[in-house]
Write a protein that holds these residues in place. Structure first.
Motif, PDB file in Angstrom:
ATOM      1  N   ARG A 531       4.815  25.410  -6.834  1.00  0.00           N
ATOM      2  CA  ARG A 531       4.137  26.314  -7.769  1.00  0.00           C
ATOM      3  C   ARG A 531       2.903  25.677  -8.394  1.00  0.00           C
ATOM      4  O   ARG A 531       2.173  26.339  -9.120  1.00  0.00           O
ATOM      5  CB  ARG A 531       5.090  26.725  -8.883  1.00  0.00           C
ATOM      6  CG  ARG A 531       6.411  27.276  -8.386  1.00  0.00           C
ATOM      7  CD  ARG A 531       7.257  27.727  -9.544  1.00  0.00           C
ATOM      8  NE  ARG A 531       8.582  28.150  -9.098  1.00  0.00           N
ATOM      9  CZ  ARG A 531       9.408  28.889  -9.825  1.00  0.00           C
ATOM     10  NH1 ARG A 531       9.025  29.268 -11.023  1.00  0.00           N
ATOM     11  NH2 ARG A 531      10.593  29.232  -9.357  1.00  0.00           N
ATOM     12  N   ALA A 532       2.677  24.409  -8.168  1.00  0.00           N
ATOM     13  CA  ALA A 532       1.551  23.715  -8.789  1.00  0.00           C
ATOM     14  C   ALA A 532       0.223  24.210  -8.221  1.00  0.00           C
ATOM     15  O   ALA A 532       0.153  24.732  -7.100  1.00  0.00           O
ATOM     16  CB  ALA A 532       1.679  22.213  -8.566  1.00  0.00           C
ATOM     17  N   ASP A 533      -0.841  24.031  -9.016  1.00  0.00           N
ATOM     18  CA  ASP A 533      -2.168  24.394  -8.534  1.00  0.00           C
ATOM     19  C   ASP A 533      -2.560  23.536  -7.333  1.00  0.00           C
ATOM     20  O   ASP A 533      -3.259  23.992  -6.426  1.00  0.00           O
ATOM     21  CB  ASP A 533      -3.213  24.196  -9.645  1.00  0.00           C
ATOM     22  CG  ASP A 533      -2.942  25.088 -10.845  1.00  0.00           C
ATOM     23  OD1 ASP A 533      -2.393  26.179 -10.662  1.00  0.00           O
ATOM     24  OD2 ASP A 533      -3.271  24.666 -11.977  1.00  0.00           O
ATOM     25  N   ARG A 534      -2.121  22.261  -7.370  1.00  0.00           N
ATOM     26  CA  ARG A 534      -2.429  21.340  -6.283  1.00  0.00           C
ATOM     27  C   ARG A 534      -1.303  20.322  -6.168  1.00  0.00           C
ATOM     28  O   ARG A 534      -0.733  19.887  -7.170  1.00  0.00           O
ATOM     29  CB  ARG A 534      -3.775  20.651  -6.553  1.00  0.00           C
ATOM     30  CG  ARG A 534      -4.228  19.678  -5.478  1.00  0.00           C
ATOM     31  CD  ARG A 534      -5.745  19.422  -5.604  1.00  0.00           C
ATOM     32  NE  ARG A 534      -6.132  19.101  -6.963  1.00  0.00           N
ATOM     33  CZ  ARG A 534      -6.449  17.874  -7.390  1.00  0.00           C
ATOM     34  NH1 ARG A 534      -6.426  16.849  -6.539  1.00  0.00           N
ATOM     35  NH2 ARG A 534      -6.807  17.668  -8.631  1.00  0.00           N
ATOM     36  N   ILE A 535      -1.004  19.928  -4.925  1.00  0.00           N
ATOM     37  CA  ILE A 535       0.034  18.931  -4.659  1.00  0.00           C
ATOM     38  C   ILE A 535      -0.649  17.732  -4.022  1.00  0.00           C
ATOM     39  O   ILE A 535      -1.465  17.889  -3.104  1.00  0.00           O
ATOM     40  CB  ILE A 535       1.115  19.483  -3.709  1.00  0.00           C
ATOM     41  CG1 ILE A 535       1.786  20.720  -4.324  1.00  0.00           C
ATOM     42  CG2 ILE A 535       2.161  18.407  -3.396  1.00  0.00           C
ATOM     43  CD1 ILE A 535       2.655  21.499  -3.342  1.00  0.00           C
ATOM     44  N   VAL A 536      -0.341  16.513  -4.544  1.00  0.00           N
ATOM     45  CA  VAL A 536      -0.905  15.303  -3.940  1.00  0.00           C
ATOM     46  C   VAL A 536       0.243  14.409  -3.497  1.00  0.00           C
ATOM     47  O   VAL A 536       1.254  14.274  -4.188  1.00  0.00           O
ATOM     48  CB  VAL A 536      -1.841  14.555  -4.927  1.00  0.00           C
ATOM     49  CG1 VAL A 536      -3.044  15.399  -5.263  1.00  0.00           C
ATOM     50  CG2 VAL A 536      -1.117  14.148  -6.183  1.00  0.00           C
ATOM     51  N   LEU A 537       0.100  13.822  -2.325  1.00  0.00           N
ATOM     52  CA  LEU A 537       1.118  12.943  -1.760  1.00  0.00           C
ATOM     53  C   LEU A 537       0.676  11.495  -1.922  1.00  0.00           C
ATOM     54  O   LEU A 537      -0.418  11.112  -1.498  1.00  0.00           O
ATOM     55  CB  LEU A 537       1.331  13.267  -0.277  1.00  0.00           C
ATOM     56  CG  LEU A 537       2.321  12.362   0.467  1.00  0.00           C
ATOM     57  CD1 LEU A 537       3.744  12.553  -0.042  1.00  0.00           C
ATOM     58  CD2 LEU A 537       2.262  12.640   1.975  1.00  0.00           C
ATOM     59  N   LEU A 538       1.527  10.690  -2.552  1.00  0.00           N
ATOM     60  CA  LEU A 538       1.248   9.275  -2.767  1.00  0.00           C
ATOM     61  C   LEU A 538       2.015   8.456  -1.741  1.00  0.00           C
ATOM     62  O   LEU A 538       3.238   8.575  -1.617  1.00  0.00           O
ATOM     63  CB  LEU A 538       1.659   8.875  -4.192  1.00  0.00           C
ATOM     64  CG  LEU A 538       1.410   7.433  -4.623  1.00  0.00           C
ATOM     65  CD1 LEU A 538      -0.079   7.105  -4.562  1.00  0.00           C
ATOM     66  CD2 LEU A 538       1.941   7.208  -6.043  1.00  0.00           C
ATOM     67  N   ASP A 539       1.305   7.605  -1.010  1.00  0.00           N
ATOM     68  CA  ASP A 539       1.944   6.782   0.020  1.00  0.00           C
ATOM     69  C   ASP A 539       1.134   5.496   0.180  1.00  0.00           C
ATOM     70  O   ASP A 539      -0.094   5.541   0.316  1.00  0.00           O
ATOM     71  CB  ASP A 539       1.996   7.559   1.344  1.00  0.00           C
ATOM     72  CG  ASP A 539       2.783   6.805   2.407  1.00  0.00           C
ATOM     73  OD1 ASP A 539       3.581   5.905   2.045  1.00  0.00           O
ATOM     74  OD2 ASP A 539       2.611   7.116   3.606  1.00  0.00           O
ATOM     75  N   GLY A 540       1.834   4.357   0.120  1.00  0.00           N
ATOM     76  CA  GLY A 540       1.144   3.083   0.291  1.00  0.00           C
ATOM     77  C   GLY A 540       0.168   2.763  -0.817  1.00  0.00           C
ATOM     78  O   GLY A 540      -0.824   2.059  -0.598  1.00  0.00           O
ATOM     79  N   GLY A 541       0.412   3.294  -2.007  1.00  0.00           N
ATOM     80  CA  GLY A 541      -0.461   3.011  -3.147  1.00  0.00           C
ATOM     81  C   GLY A 541      -1.708   3.863  -3.198  1.00  0.00           C
ATOM     82  O   GLY A 541      -2.567   3.638  -4.054  1.00  0.00           O
ATOM     83  N   ARG A 542      -1.829   4.875  -2.282  1.00  0.00           N
ATOM     84  CA  ARG A 542      -3.019   5.735  -2.256  1.00  0.00           C
ATOM     85  C   ARG A 542      -2.615   7.190  -2.055  1.00  0.00           C
ATOM     86  O   ARG A 542      -1.504   7.481  -1.629  1.00  0.00           O
ATOM     87  CB  ARG A 542      -3.961   5.317  -1.125  1.00  0.00           C
ATOM     88  CG  ARG A 542      -4.486   3.888  -1.260  1.00  0.00           C
ATOM     89  CD  ARG A 542      -5.483   3.571  -0.178  1.00  0.00           C
ATOM     90  NE  ARG A 542      -6.020   2.221  -0.312  1.00  0.00           N
ATOM     91  CZ  ARG A 542      -7.011   1.748   0.393  1.00  0.00           C
ATOM     92  NH1 ARG A 542      -7.591   2.521   1.323  1.00  0.00           N
ATOM     93  NH2 ARG A 542      -7.440   0.516   0.219  1.00  0.00           N
ATOM     94  N   ILE A 543      -3.547   8.085  -2.362  1.00  0.00           N
ATOM     95  CA  ILE A 543      -3.342   9.503  -2.095  1.00  0.00           C
ATOM     96  C   ILE A 543      -3.696   9.755  -0.621  1.00  0.00           C
ATOM     97  O   ILE A 543      -4.835   9.528  -0.202  1.00  0.00           O
ATOM     98  CB  ILE A 543      -4.214  10.378  -3.006  1.00  0.00           C
ATOM     99  CG1 ILE A 543      -3.935  10.082  -4.476  1.00  0.00           C
ATOM    100  CG2 ILE A 543      -3.985  11.852  -2.704  1.00  0.00           C
ATOM    101  CD1 ILE A 543      -2.517  10.311  -4.913  1.00  0.00           C
ATOM    102  N   THR A 544      -2.694  10.234   0.124  1.00  0.00           N
ATOM    103  CA  THR A 544      -2.917  10.434   1.564  1.00  0.00           C
ATOM    104  C   THR A 544      -3.052  11.901   1.954  1.00  0.00           C
ATOM    105  O   THR A 544      -3.627  12.212   2.999  1.00  0.00           O
ATOM    106  CB  THR A 544      -1.769   9.810   2.374  1.00  0.00           C
ATOM    107  OG1 THR A 544      -0.528  10.372   1.940  1.00  0.00           O
ATOM    108  CG2 THR A 544      -1.742   8.291   2.190  1.00  0.00           C
TER     109      THR A 544
END
Length: 584
Positions: A531-544
Motif C-alpha cells: 500500500r506504500a507510495d513507493r517500495i525500496v529493497l535494501l540488499d548488501g548495504g544499498r538500495i537495489t
C-alpha cells in the motif's frame, strides 16, 4: 576554590525557607564556642552575687548548642536529599538531550555516568549534597572563628595571631593527612570491590551450595582475604604513620595554648585584667582550635569532587551532541547521500554507499532480508547514530518519531506510556486521538482505571498487556509524537505481533492519520507494504530495487520473488506473525 563555589551554588536547589534554616543552624553552631566564652566570663564576673542572669545565659548557650547539634544531622540529610535529587534530575536530562547513542555506549562515558550519579558505597564516595553542606559548614566555621578571635582581642590583639596561626597550621597539616589517607584508601578501590565479590559468593545460596559440594570454600576465603590485605595493608600502614605524626599537631596545640594561658594568667594575677576576662579568653583560645583545627570535612569535599569533574566532562561530551528540537511545520525531504556505516568494534559494513530520497509527505516502505540493515537505517534517520561516510539530511530539520522493534514497555500508566512520545506538556486530546488511531479501544475498555492504569501487575491496581497490545501502545506513542509536532514517522515492524486482520485494519487508517508526515515503514509482511507510495529493497548495504508494488512485480526481481514465496505461505495458512522476542 572553583569546586567549592560550585558546591555552594547547588544550595539553590533547596527551598528558600529550608536553606535559611540550614544557614541559621550552621551559624548558631559556629558561634556557640564564642558565646560560651563570653557567658562563662560573665558568670565569673558576678563574683557570686546576683548570678541568676549569668547562669541562665550560660545555660541558654549550652542548651542552644545541644538543640542545634541534635537538629543538624537530620537537617543535613534532608537538604542533601533535595540537592542530590535535583542533581540526578539534571544528569538524566543531560543524558536524554544527546541524540546519538555511541557516546552514551562508550565505556568511559558509562564510567562518568556512574560517578556522576553519586550513589556512595564507601566512605570515600560522597554526593554533591554532602559536599555542598560541608562547604557551607566550613564557611560558617570561619565566621565562628572571627567571633572567638574578637574575644581574644579583648585582652590583647597579639593573642589573635598567637592562637590563630598555630591553629591554621594544624588545620593545614590535618588537611594534608586526611587527603593523603583518602588517596591511599582510594588507590585500592579495585581490590575493595573484588573482595566484596568474593565475600558475596560465600553467602549467596547457589554459590554457597556449590562451594560446599565441590569443596572450594577455602579458595573463596583465600581470595577474599588476599584482596582485603591488598587493599587495607597500605591503609593500615598510613594509619600508623598518622598516629606517629600526631605529636606534631599535639605540640602545635599545647605549646601556643600553654603560652597564652600562662601569659593571660600571669597578667591577670598582676592586675592587668579581670578573672572574668581571663575565663573568657581561656575558653575562646581553646574554641579556636576546636573550630578550625579539625579537617575531616576535607575528606567529604575531596570525595564529592569526582562527581563535579564527571558532570563537567559529560556536559562537554553530551551538550555538543544535543540536537535542537524543531517546531512542527511542513514534512521534510529526507536524503541519504552515499551513506556508509559499521557498528563500533565491527568490520562489517551494514550500509555501503546508500542513496535514498523520501519526498515530503511520501510513504515509503523498506524491505529486505534479515540483517540487510533496515533497522540500522532507521537509527541513522533518527539521529541515534551518525554515518561513517556520506550524509543524512532532513530539509527542513524536523522531529522524528519512531516505533522500534525493541520498543520500551514502561512500568507506568498508559497515559505516561503514550505521552512519553513528546517533550511537550501532556496533551489529553492528542493522547486520546493517538490511542484511537493506534486501535487501543479494546485495551482501554478492559483496563480498570483507563489511561491511569499502571501497565505492570506488580504496581497497585496495575495490569499487563500481551505482546500485540504493547505494540499498539508503542505505536500510539509514535502517533502522539506526530500529533504534537513530529513530521517524520518511522515504523520498524510496528505490527509484527498482530494478526493479519488487525494489521490490515490498522494500516487502512494510517493514510489519513499520517497526512502531512513523511513515513518510512518496515514490515516483514509484504502484503502490508504494497500500500506504500513507493517500495525500496535494501540488499548488501544499498538500495537495489524501488518502485510501486505493481512496478516491482512486473520487474520480476528479488522483491517479486520474496512476495510470491510469502503469498504461497499465506495461502497455506501461515500469517507470519512473530512471537514475543523474535525480533530481539
Amino acid at each position: 576554590m572553583r569546586d567549592r563555589l560550585t558546591l555552594l551554588g547547588l544550595l539553590r536547589d533547596v527551598r528558600p525557607g529550608l536553606l535559611a534554616l540550614l544557614v541559621a543552624a550552621e551559624l548558631v553552631d559556629a558561634l556557640v564556642p564564642a558565646a560560651l566564652a563570653v557567658s562563662t566570663g560573665l558568670l565569673v564576673a558576678t563574683g557570686g552575687h546576683d548570678v541568676l542572669p549569668a547562669v541562665l545565659l550560660l545555660g541558654g548557650v549550652l542548651l542552644t548548642g545541644q538543640v542545634v547539634g541534635g537538629l543538624r544531622q537530620p537537617l543535613h540529610e534532608f537538604v542533601a536529599s533535595r540537592i542530590d535529587g535535583a542533581h540526578r534530575a539534571r544528569l538524566s536530562a543531560l543524558a536524554a538531550t544527546g541524540r546519538t547513542l555511541p557516546i552514551l555506549e562508550r565505556q568511559d562515558v558509562q564510567r562518568l555516568v556512574k560517578t556522576a550519579t553519586a550513589e556512595p558505597t564507601t566512605w570515600v564516595e560522597r554526593t554533591p549534597g554532602d559536599g555542598a553542606i560541608v562547604t557551607l559548614e566550613v564557611a560558617m566555621r570561619y565566621v565562628g572563628l572571627l567571633a572567638s578571635a574578637a574575644v581574644l582581642a579583648a585582652w590583647s590583639p597579639w593573642l589573635v595571631p598567637a592562637v590563630l596561626v598555630p591553629a591554621l597550621i594544624s588545620r593545614r597539616l590535618n588537611l594534608l593527612e586526611w587527603r593523603r589517607h583518602f588517596r591511599v584508601w582510594l588507590a585500592g578501590i579495585d581490590d575493595h570491590r573484588r573482595q566484596g565479590y568474593w565475600q558475596e559468593l560465600a553467602f549467596k545460596p547457589a554459590e554457597g551450595r556449590e562451594s560446599r559440594v565441590f569443596g572450594f570454600g577455602d579458595r573463596l576465603v583465600d581470595r577474599h582475604l588476599r584482596h582485603v590485605r591488598a587493599h587495607l595493608d597500605p591503609v593500615w600502614a598510613d594509619d600508623r604513620r598518622m598516629w606517629r605524626d600526631s605529636w606534631t599537631r599535639f605540640v602545635l596545640a599545647v605549646v601556643p595554648l600553654g603560652v597564652v594561658y600562662f601569659w593571660v594568667g600571669y597578667g591577670t594575677a598582676s592586675g592587668h585584667g579581670s578573672i572574668a576576662l581571663f575565663a573568657a579568653v581561656v575558653t575562646a583560645a581553646w574554641s579556636v582550635f576546636q573550630v578550625i583545627a579539625g579537617a575531616f570535612d576535607a575528606v567529604v569535599f575531596e570525595a564529592a569532587r569526582p562527581v563535579l569533574a564527571a558532570i563537567r566532562e559529560l556536559e562537554r561530551l553530551l551538550a555538543g551532541d544535543a540536537a535542537a528540537r524543531a517546531e512542527a511545520g511542513a514534512a521534510p525531504e529526507i536524503r541519504f547521500d552515499q551513506v556508509g556505516f559499521a557498528y563500533p568494534g565491527s568490520d562489517r559494513r551494514v550500509l555501503d554507499g546508500l542513496d535514498l530520497v523520501i519526498r515530503p509527505g511520501e510513504r515509503v516502505a523498506l524491505v529486505g532480508l534479515n540483517g540487510a540493515g533496515k533497522s540500522t537505517l532507521t537509527k541513522l534517520l533518527a539521529g541515534l547514530y551518525e554515518p561513517d561516510s556520506g550524509t543524512v539530511t532532513l530539509d527542513p530539520p524536523s522531529r522524528v518519531s519512531v516505533v522500534f522493534q525493541d520498543f520500551v514497555k514502561y512500568r507506568l500508566s498508559l497515559a505516561d506510556n503514550i505521552t512519553f512520545g513528546s517533550a511537550v506538556p501532556p496533551d489529553r486530546a492528542a493522547m486520546e486521538a493517538a490511542a484511537r488511531d493506534a486501535g487501543l479501544g479494546e485495551v482501554l475498555r478492559r483496563l480498570p482505571r483507563g489511561y491511569d492504569t499502571p501497565l505492570a501487575r506488580a504496581r497497585t491496581g496495575g495490569d499487563d498487556l500481551s505482546g500485540g497490545q504493547w505494540q499498539l501502545v508503542a505505536l500510539a506513542r509514535a502517533l502522539y509524537a506526530a500529533r504534537t509536532g513530529a513530521r517524520v514517522l518511522v515504523l520498524d515492524e510496528p505490527t509484527a505481533h498482530l494478526d493479519v486482520r488487525t494489521e490490515a485494519d490498522l494500516f487502512g487508517r494510517l493514510a489519513g492519520i499520517t497526512e502531512g508526515v513523511s513515513v518510512l515503514l518496515i514490515s516483514h509482511r509484504l502484503a502490508t507494504v504494497r500500500r506504500a507510495d513507493r517500495i525500496v529493497l535494501l540488499d548488501g548495504g544499498r538500495i537495489t530495487e524501488q518502485g510501486t508494488h505493481d512496478e516491482l512485480m512486473a520487474l520480476g526481481g528479488e522483491y517479486a520473488r520474496m512476495y510470491t514465496i510469502q503469498a504461497e505461505r499465506f495461502t497455506r495458512g501461515f500469517d507470519d506473525r512473530l512471537e514475543e522476542g523474535e525480533l530481539a
